[in-house]
Design a protein around this motif. Structure first.
Motif, PDB file in Angstrom:
ATOM      1  N   ASP A  65      -3.553   0.834  -3.247  1.00 23.72           N
ATOM      2  CA  ASP A  65      -4.347   1.096  -2.045  1.00 23.72           C
ATOM      3  C   ASP A  65      -4.434  -0.131  -1.150  1.00 23.72           C
ATOM      4  OD1 ASP A  65      -4.959   3.664  -3.034  1.00 23.72           O
ATOM      5  OD2 ASP A  65      -6.742   2.919  -4.068  1.00 23.72           O
ATOM      6  N   ARG A  66      -4.498  -1.293  -1.771  1.00 27.32           N
ATOM      7  CA  ARG A  66      -4.657  -2.554  -1.038  1.00 27.32           C
ATOM      8  C   ARG A  66      -3.545  -3.494  -1.480  1.00 27.32           C
ATOM      9  NH1 ARG A  66      -9.507  -6.813  -1.262  1.00 27.32           N
ATOM     10  NH2 ARG A  66      -9.279  -7.630   0.824  1.00 27.32           N
ATOM     11  N   ALA A  67      -2.620  -3.736  -0.575  1.00 28.12           N
ATOM     12  CA  ALA A  67      -1.441  -4.542  -0.875  1.00 28.12           C
ATOM     13  C   ALA A  67      -1.819  -5.974  -1.227  1.00 28.12           C
ATOM     14  CB  ALA A  67      -0.493  -4.542   0.321  1.00 28.12           C
ATOM     15  N   ALA A  89       0.849  -1.188   0.000  1.00 25.68           N
ATOM     16  CA  ALA A  89       0.000   0.000   0.000  1.00 25.68           C
ATOM     17  C   ALA A  89       0.887   1.241   0.000  1.00 25.68           C
ATOM     18  CB  ALA A  89      -0.912  -0.007   1.221  1.00 25.68           C
TER      19      ALA A  89
END
Length: 133
Positions: free
Chosen positions: A71-73, A39
């Motif tokens: 945004d979202r690993a 992220a």
């Protein structure tokens, strides 16, 4: 041997639109079929009609879509579908690391090289990388 199972979707946000293409870019395909992304990282999205996944394959014909912030690993794998907004852009071919550690070029196989302008992209659009298992 089967290696991959289900995974969560990696999401991001388009932060900059690019409008150019090249027929002599000379990117080199990394030998890795997947990369972990964190992220907050920013990576470049690049379309290509190239389909050879051999390590070191030269990628010349490219269209530049833009840069996306993760945004979202998660894990991005070769073959993942790439969507920007509601549109399917193509599938992940692999990665070029010529600018790493600043960013990866995420190479997206598409039926034609398209640019961010041609795809009518705009900052703040959602980017999604989804596995197909």
């Amino acid at each position: 041997m089967r290696e991959n199972g289900p995974k969560r979707q990696v999401t991001g946000t388009l932060v900059k639109v690019l409008v150019h293409r090249r027929d002599d870019r000379g990117m080199s395909l990394e030998p890795f079929a997947s990369r972990c992304v964190r992220a907050g990282e920013i990576h470049e999205l690049v379309t290509t009609t190239h389909d050879d996944t051999a390590p070191g394959a030269v990628i010349d014909h490219v269209g530049f879509l833009g840069f996306a912030e993760i945004d979202r690993a998660g894990v991005i794998d070769r073959g993942d579908e790439v969507r920007i907004g509601s549109e399917l852009v193509g599938t992940v071919l692999g990665f070029d690391a010529c600018h790493f550690p600043n960013h990866y070029n995420i190479l997206i196989h598409s039926t034609r090289t398209i640019t961010g302008a041609e795809a009518a992209l705009r900052p703040e659009q959602e980017v999604r990388f989804s596995g197909r298992w």
